[in-house]
Design a protein around this motif. Structure first.
Motif, PDB file in Angstrom:
ATOM      1  N   ILE A 180      84.310  25.120  19.304  1.00  0.00           N
ATOM      2  CA  ILE A 180      84.353  23.897  20.138  1.00  0.00           C
ATOM      3  C   ILE A 180      83.905  22.612  19.417  1.00  0.00           C
ATOM      4  CG2 ILE A 180      81.997  23.689  21.219  1.00  0.00           C
ATOM      5  CD1 ILE A 180      85.485  23.150  22.908  1.00  0.00           C
ATOM      6  N   VAL A 181      83.326  22.881  18.205  1.00  0.00           N
ATOM      7  CA  VAL A 181      82.667  21.691  17.427  1.00  0.00           C
ATOM      8  C   VAL A 181      83.711  20.532  17.386  1.00  0.00           C
ATOM      9  CG1 VAL A 181      82.845  22.690  15.206  1.00  0.00           C
ATOM     10  CG2 VAL A 181      81.178  20.963  15.510  1.00  0.00           C
ATOM     11  N   HIS A 182      85.049  20.876  16.966  1.00  0.00           N
ATOM     12  CA  HIS A 182      86.098  20.081  16.521  1.00  0.00           C
ATOM     13  C   HIS A 182      86.245  19.024  17.754  1.00  0.00           C
ATOM     14  CE1 HIS A 182      90.450  19.002  15.380  1.00  0.00           C
ATOM     15  NE2 HIS A 182      89.839  18.033  15.198  1.00  0.00           N
ATOM     16  N   GLY A 183      86.576  19.756  18.945  1.00  0.00           N
ATOM     17  CA  GLY A 183      86.843  19.032  20.332  1.00  0.00           C
ATOM     18  C   GLY A 183      85.816  18.080  20.419  1.00  0.00           C
ATOM     19  N   THR A 184      84.485  18.611  20.403  1.00  0.00           N
ATOM     20  CA  THR A 184      83.212  17.768  20.569  1.00  0.00           C
ATOM     21  C   THR A 184      83.320  16.568  19.781  1.00  0.00           C
ATOM     22  OG1 THR A 184      82.243  19.959  21.317  1.00  0.00           O
ATOM     23  CG2 THR A 184      80.603  17.668  20.993  1.00  0.00           C
ATOM     24  N   CYS A 185      83.575  16.950  18.395  1.00  0.00           N
ATOM     25  CA  CYS A 185      83.286  15.930  17.555  1.00  0.00           C
ATOM     26  C   CYS A 185      84.519  14.622  17.636  1.00  0.00           C
ATOM     27  CB  CYS A 185      83.542  16.421  15.996  1.00  0.00           C
ATOM     28  SG  CYS A 185      83.425  15.168  14.686  1.00  0.00           S
ATOM     29  N   ILE A 186      85.699  14.998  18.307  1.00  0.00           N
ATOM     30  CA  ILE A 186      86.631  13.758  18.183  1.00  0.00           C
ATOM     31  C   ILE A 186      86.098  13.320  19.568  1.00  0.00           C
ATOM     32  CG2 ILE A 186      88.496  14.951  16.788  1.00  0.00           C
ATOM     33  CD1 ILE A 186      89.694  15.999  19.322  1.00  0.00           C
ATOM     34  N   THR A 187      85.730  14.179  20.493  1.00  0.00           N
ATOM     35  CA  THR A 187      85.189  13.464  21.856  1.00  0.00           C
ATOM     36  C   THR A 187      84.104  12.202  21.506  1.00  0.00           C
ATOM     37  OG1 THR A 187      85.657  15.519  23.098  1.00  0.00           O
ATOM     38  CG2 THR A 187      84.328  13.785  24.132  1.00  0.00           C
ATOM     39  N   VAL A 188      83.076  12.838  20.898  1.00  0.00           N
ATOM     40  CA  VAL A 188      81.888  11.978  20.785  1.00  0.00           C
ATOM     41  C   VAL A 188      82.136  10.648  19.834  1.00  0.00           C
ATOM     42  CG1 VAL A 188      79.484  11.955  19.759  1.00  0.00           C
ATOM     43  CG2 VAL A 188      80.217  13.705  21.392  1.00  0.00           C
ATOM     44  N   MET A 189      82.993  11.033  18.711  1.00  0.00           N
ATOM     45  CA  MET A 189      83.374   9.930  17.877  1.00  0.00           C
ATOM     46  C   MET A 189      84.048   8.655  18.554  1.00  0.00           C
ATOM     47  SD  MET A 189      85.661  10.428  14.225  1.00  0.00           S
ATOM     48  CE  MET A 189      84.281  11.310  13.326  1.00  0.00           C
ATOM     49  N   ASN A 190      85.057   9.321  19.458  1.00  0.00           N
ATOM     50  CA  ASN A 190      85.973   8.356  20.205  1.00  0.00           C
ATOM     51  C   ASN A 190      85.204   7.603  21.228  1.00  0.00           C
ATOM     52  OD1 ASN A 190      88.535   8.321  18.746  1.00  0.00           O
ATOM     53  ND2 ASN A 190      88.808  10.416  19.478  1.00  0.00           N
ATOM     54  N   ASN A 205      75.068  -1.770  29.295  1.00  0.00           N
ATOM     55  CA  ASN A 205      76.260  -1.497  28.437  1.00  0.00           C
ATOM     56  C   ASN A 205      76.409  -0.171  27.674  1.00  0.00           C
ATOM     57  OD1 ASN A 205      77.466  -4.126  28.818  1.00  0.00           O
ATOM     58  ND2 ASN A 205      76.010  -5.049  27.170  1.00  0.00           N
ATOM     59  N   MET A 206      75.462   0.645  28.110  1.00  0.00           N
ATOM     60  CA  MET A 206      75.785   2.109  27.594  1.00  0.00           C
ATOM     61  C   MET A 206      77.218   2.562  28.223  1.00  0.00           C
ATOM     62  SD  MET A 206      73.587   5.561  28.127  1.00  0.00           S
ATOM     63  CE  MET A 206      73.949   5.973  30.160  1.00  0.00           C
ATOM     64  N   TYR A 207      77.970   3.310  27.182  1.00  0.00           N
ATOM     65  CA  TYR A 207      79.136   3.809  27.650  1.00  0.00           C
ATOM     66  C   TYR A 207      78.765   5.547  28.070  1.00  0.00           C
ATOM     67  CZ  TYR A 207      83.577   6.357  27.644  1.00  0.00           C
ATOM     68  OH  TYR A 207      84.465   7.207  27.963  1.00  0.00           O
ATOM     69  N   PHE A 208      79.074   5.719  29.524  1.00  0.00           N
ATOM     70  CA  PHE A 208      78.638   7.101  29.889  1.00  0.00           C
ATOM     71  C   PHE A 208      79.879   7.718  30.439  1.00  0.00           C
ATOM     72  CE2 PHE A 208      77.564  10.408  33.040  1.00  0.00           C
ATOM     73  CZ  PHE A 208      76.265  11.202  32.599  1.00  0.00           C
ATOM     74  N   PHE A 209      80.344   9.132  29.936  1.00  0.00           N
ATOM     75  CA  PHE A 209      81.268   9.883  30.476  1.00  0.00           C
ATOM     76  C   PHE A 209      81.073  11.288  30.987  1.00  0.00           C
ATOM     77  CE2 PHE A 209      80.669  10.868  25.839  1.00  0.00           C
ATOM     78  CZ  PHE A 209      80.762  12.245  25.897  1.00  0.00           C
ATOM     79  N   ASP A 210      81.592  11.377  31.716  1.00  0.00           N
ATOM     80  CA  ASP A 210      81.423  12.918  32.526  1.00  0.00           C
ATOM     81  C   ASP A 210      81.927  13.951  31.419  1.00  0.00           C
ATOM     82  OD1 ASP A 210      80.729  14.641  35.260  1.00  0.00           O
ATOM     83  OD2 ASP A 210      82.519  15.401  34.409  1.00  0.00           O
ATOM     84  N   TYR A 211      81.218  15.209  31.324  1.00  0.00           N
ATOM     85  CA  TYR A 211      81.659  15.884  30.147  1.00  0.00           C
ATOM     86  C   TYR A 211      82.469  17.265  30.949  1.00  0.00           C
ATOM     87  CZ  TYR A 211      81.895  16.678  25.160  1.00  0.00           C
ATOM     88  OH  TYR A 211      82.573  16.984  24.050  1.00  0.00           O
ATOM     89  N   GLY A 212      82.878  17.075  32.215  1.00  0.00           N
ATOM     90  CA  GLY A 212      83.691  18.312  32.775  1.00  0.00           C
ATOM     91  C   GLY A 212      82.637  19.243  33.440  1.00  0.00           C
ATOM     92  N   TYR A 231      85.855  12.863  30.307  1.00  0.00           N
ATOM     93  CA  TYR A 231      85.933  12.960  28.942  1.00  0.00           C
ATOM     94  C   TYR A 231      87.412  13.045  28.727  1.00  0.00           C
ATOM     95  CZ  TYR A 231      86.514  17.915  28.556  1.00  0.00           C
ATOM     96  OH  TYR A 231      86.517  19.302  28.641  1.00  0.00           O
ATOM     97  N   VAL A 232      88.067  13.869  29.597  1.00  0.00           N
ATOM     98  CA  VAL A 232      89.608  13.976  29.304  1.00  0.00           C
ATOM     99  C   VAL A 232      90.294  12.775  29.872  1.00  0.00           C
ATOM    100  CG1 VAL A 232      91.893  15.061  30.032  1.00  0.00           C
ATOM    101  CG2 VAL A 232      89.630  16.402  29.622  1.00  0.00           C
ATOM    102  N   GLN A 233      89.813  12.362  30.989  1.00  0.00           N
ATOM    103  CA  GLN A 233      90.460  10.960  31.523  1.00  0.00           C
ATOM    104  C   GLN A 233      90.375   9.742  30.749  1.00  0.00           C
ATOM    105  OE1 GLN A 233      88.491  10.200  35.247  1.00  0.00           O
ATOM    106  NE2 GLN A 233      89.981   8.558  35.867  1.00  0.00           N
ATOM    107  N   ASP A 234      89.267   9.547  30.114  1.00  0.00           N
ATOM    108  CA  ASP A 234      88.965   8.418  29.339  1.00  0.00           C
ATOM    109  C   ASP A 234      89.065   8.332  27.876  1.00  0.00           C
ATOM    110  OD1 ASP A 234      88.060   5.871  30.301  1.00  0.00           O
ATOM    111  OD2 ASP A 234      86.008   6.102  29.891  1.00  0.00           O
ATOM    112  N   ILE A 235      88.886   9.576  27.246  1.00  0.00           N
ATOM    113  CA  ILE A 235      88.718   9.835  25.802  1.00  0.00           C
ATOM    114  C   ILE A 235      90.074  10.737  25.233  1.00  0.00           C
ATOM    115  CG2 ILE A 235      87.181  10.460  23.836  1.00  0.00           C
ATOM    116  CD1 ILE A 235      85.009   9.978  25.807  1.00  0.00           C
ATOM    117  N   LEU A 236      89.620  11.954  25.389  1.00  0.00           N
ATOM    118  CA  LEU A 236      90.833  12.944  24.679  1.00  0.00           C
ATOM    119  C   LEU A 236      92.214  12.793  25.293  1.00  0.00           C
ATOM    120  CD1 LEU A 236      89.137  16.327  24.522  1.00  0.00           C
ATOM    121  CD2 LEU A 236      89.452  14.644  22.860  1.00  0.00           C
ATOM    122  N   GLY A 237      92.373  12.514  26.484  1.00  0.00           N
ATOM    123  CA  GLY A 237      93.815  12.097  26.950  1.00  0.00           C
ATOM    124  C   GLY A 237      94.366  10.953  26.470  1.00  0.00           C
ATOM    125  N   PRO A 238      94.037   9.671  26.815  1.00  0.00           N
ATOM    126  CA  PRO A 238      94.824   8.700  26.181  1.00  0.00           C
ATOM    127  C   PRO A 238      94.459   8.458  24.576  1.00  0.00           C
ATOM    128  CG  PRO A 238      92.687   7.843  27.339  1.00  0.00           C
ATOM    129  CD  PRO A 238      92.924   9.252  27.444  1.00  0.00           C
TER     130      PRO A 238
END
Length: 491
Positions: A220-230, A395-402, A437-444
C-alpha cells in the motif's frame, strides 16, 4: 524444519495424535480479550462447533481446553494446533500441490499469517484488529491440506474460514470460492457479529485478510505515497515548497504502517501516533519509522527542528493520538496536513483507544466493562475532533482516510458536520466538514486520469524476478510520461 517435513505437515492436515499444548508467547502481539457475550447454552454450542473438526476420542480433552480459551480470550483459537513450522510466503513450488493455482493461494495465505505481516498472528488476524484469515487453527490446517491435494478440476468452498469441502468443477472455474461475515447490515448490530464470531460460525475477513490477498504496508506504500504527496500539494505553492511540510496522523498497524515511509518518500516531516508498543517496535525495526518518542516533551522540539530544517523524516509517538493532537494545539505548531488511520470500523474491540488509559487498562475495560469503554472512546473522539477543528481553522488540510473516523466521531456527538448543530447519534443526510481521500485526492487528482497505485505479487519469491517486474513497470511509466498531459505529469 526441512522442506520435506514441512510438506508432510501440510498433507497431514489435522493430526490424528493431539500435539502438545502450546505455551502462550507474551512477546507476540496478541488480540485483546473479547467481551463475554455468550450465555451458558451458547457457550456449549460454541464448544460443540469447535469439536466438529476432531475425532470423538479427543473431545473430552479438547472440550475442557476450548472452554478455557473461550473464558480467557472470548474466542476459541485452538492454540494447541498452531503449526511448529514458520509461516511465510514461500516460493510456490515449495508447497505440496497438484494445482499450481492452489499453490499460489497457499503462498498468499501464508503471507497473511507471516509474523512480519500479521497484526495478531497467533489469533490468525492480519490487520484492522479483527481482519481474520481463519477463525481457528483447525480451519487453517484443513484448508492447507485441501489446497495441497486438489486438482485443476476442483473448487474449494470456504465459509468464514470454514472449509466446506472440495467440489468437482473445471479448469476455468475458480480454485477457491470464499465468503466472510455474512450478516445483513440493516438487521444486525456489532454485538450480533461478536456473538456469531464467538460461536464460531462467522468471521470478519476485512477486504483482503479472509480472501488471502493482503498486501500490507509494502503493497500500500505507493497508494499512501501519492495520497500524502498530493495532500501536501494542496497546501503548497510549488514542489519545492512541499518539502518539509508537516503531516500528523495515527496508526502503525497493517495498512497504516505505510504512512511514515510514504510521507518520507514524499519529502515530508511525519509524526505518526501509535499506542501499541509492539506495533511501534515492528515498524521501527523494519525501517518504516526513523525515530521513536514516548515523551511529548522530547518529541515537540524534534518536530520544530525537523520543520525548520525541511527534513524528510518519519517520527513516531508511542502514545495516544489525542494527547499528541492536544499538545500540538497547545504549542501552536503549524500542521500542514492531518489524517487518521485508526481502525474505527472496529471502535469497541481494539480499533481505537481512549485517552487517559494505558493499553492494558483499556483492554481490561474493553472485556470487563464494555459499556464504560464505549463511553470513554466516544469522549475521546469528541476531543480528537475538537483538536483537529482547531488546527484546520489555522489552515491545516485534514482528510478522512476511509477508516470511519468521521462516522464514529459524528455518532459520538463531535462537531464534524458542515451544519451548525450535530445531533448525538449523527445527522441523517448531513455532510461532513472534511472530505475523504478518494473524494478529495485520489479521485480528482489520480483516478479521473486513469492513474492510481500499482501492486503485483511475485509468487516465485525470487528477488531477481521482482526486480525484473520493477524494471518493466518503470519502462512503461517512462514511456507514458513522454506524452502525458501536464495535469498528470506530477503523478
Amino acid at each position: 524444519m526441512e522442506l520435506q517435513q514441512f510438506q508432510q505437515h501440510i498433507l497431514k492436515g489435522i493430526p490424528s495424535v493431539l500435539p502438545q499444548p502450546k505455551t502462550y508467547e507474551s512477546t507476540i502481539n496478541h488480540a485483546p480479550k473479547r467481551k463475554d457475550i455468550l450465555n451458558g447454552e451458547e457457550k456449549k454450542l460454541a464448544i460443540q462447533n469447535a469439536l466438529r473438526y476432531f475425532e470423538p476420542q479427543h473431545h473430552a480433552v479438547l472440550a475442557k481446553e476450548f472452554a478455557e480459551e473461550l473464558k480467557t480470550y472470548g474466542r476459541i483459537y485452538m492454540y494447541r494446533f498452531r503449526p511448529d513450522y514458520k509461516i511465510f510466503a514461500r516460493p510456490i513450488n515449495e508447497y505440496p500441490h497438484q494445482s499450481i493455482q492452489a499453490a499460489a493461494i497457499m503462498h498468499m495465505l501464508s503471507n497473511n499469517l507471516d509474523y512480519a505481516v500479521a497484526q495478531h498472528p497467533h489469533e490468525l488476524i492480519t490487520y484492522g484488529g479483527n481482519g481474520s484469515v481463519f477463525q481457528n487453527w483447525a480451519q487453517y490446517l484443513l484448508t492447507m491440506q485441501y489446497l495441497a491435494i486438489m486438482t485443476d478440476e476442483q473448487t474449494l468452498v470456504l465459509y468464514s474460514g470454514h472449509p466446506m469441502g472440495l467440489f468437482p468443477s473445471h479448469k476455468d472455474a475458480p480454485r477457491v470460492v470464499v465468503t466472510n461475515g455474512m450478516m445483513i447490515p440493516n438487521y444486525s448490530k456489532p454485538d450480533d457479529w461478536e456473538k456469531f464470531n464467538a460461536l464460531g460460525v462467522t468471521q470478519y475477513g476485512q477486504m483482503t485478510a479472509g480472501s488471502f490477498m493482503y498486501i500490507g504496508p509494502q503493497g500500500i506504500v505507493h497508494g499512501t505515497c501519492i495520497t500524502v504527496m498530493n495532500a501536501a500539494r494542496k497546501v503548497s505553492k510549488s514542489e519545492e515548497d512541499r518539502i518539509g511540510k508537516l503531516f500528523v496522523t495515527c496508526g502503525l498497524g497493517g495498512m497504516s504502517g505505510a504512512q511514515p515511509k510514504a510521507a518520507k518518500i514524499a519529502g515530508l516531516v511525519s509524526v505518526t501516533a501509535e499506542i501499541n508498543p509492539k506495533a511501534v517496535h515492528t515498524r521501527h525495526s523494519q525501517g518504516w519509522v526513523d525515530e521513536v518518542f514516548d515523551n511529548l516533551d522530547l518529541l515537540i522540539p524534534r518536530i520544530k527542528t525537523a520543520q525548520a530544517n525541511k527534513e524528510s523524516v518519519s517520527l513516531a509517538y508511542q502514545g495516544n493520538v489525542v494527547d499528541l493532537w492536544e499538545r500540538i494545539v497547545k504549542e501552536d505548531i503549524k500542521v500542514d496536513v492531518g489524517s487518521d488511520q485508526t481502525s474505527l470500523h472496529n471502535p469497541w474491540a481494539g480499533g481505537y483507544y481512549p485517552v487517559g488509559l494505558s493499553l492494558e487498562e483499556s483492554n481490561q475495560m474493553m472485556a470487563e466493562n464494555p459499556d464504560q469503554f464505549k463511553e470513554e472512546v466516544q469522549k475521546t473522539l469528541v476531543r480528537h475532533a475538537n483538536a483537529v477543528n482547531t488546527l484546520t481553522a489555522k489552515n491545516m488540510y485534514f482528510f478522512d482516510y476511509g477508516n470511519a473516523f468521521l462516522l464514529e466521531a459524528g455518532r459520538a456527538g463531535a462537531d464534524i458536520y458542515k451544519t451548525e448543530k450535530a445531533l448525538k447519534g449523527g445527522h441523517v443526510g448531513a455532510t461532513f466538514r472534511y472530505n475523504s481521500y478518494v473524494q478529495d485526492i485520489l479521485g480528482p487528482m489520480c483516478f479521473d486520469y486513469g492513474f492510481g497505485p500499482f501492486r503485483w505479487v511475485c509468487t516465485s519469491a525470487n528477488e531477481n524476478d521482482l526486480r525484473k517486474t520493477d524494471e518493466i513497470a518503470l519502462a512503461v511509466l517512462e514511456e507514458i510520461y513522454k506524452t502525458a498531459p501536464q495535469e498528470i505529469k506530477p503523478q
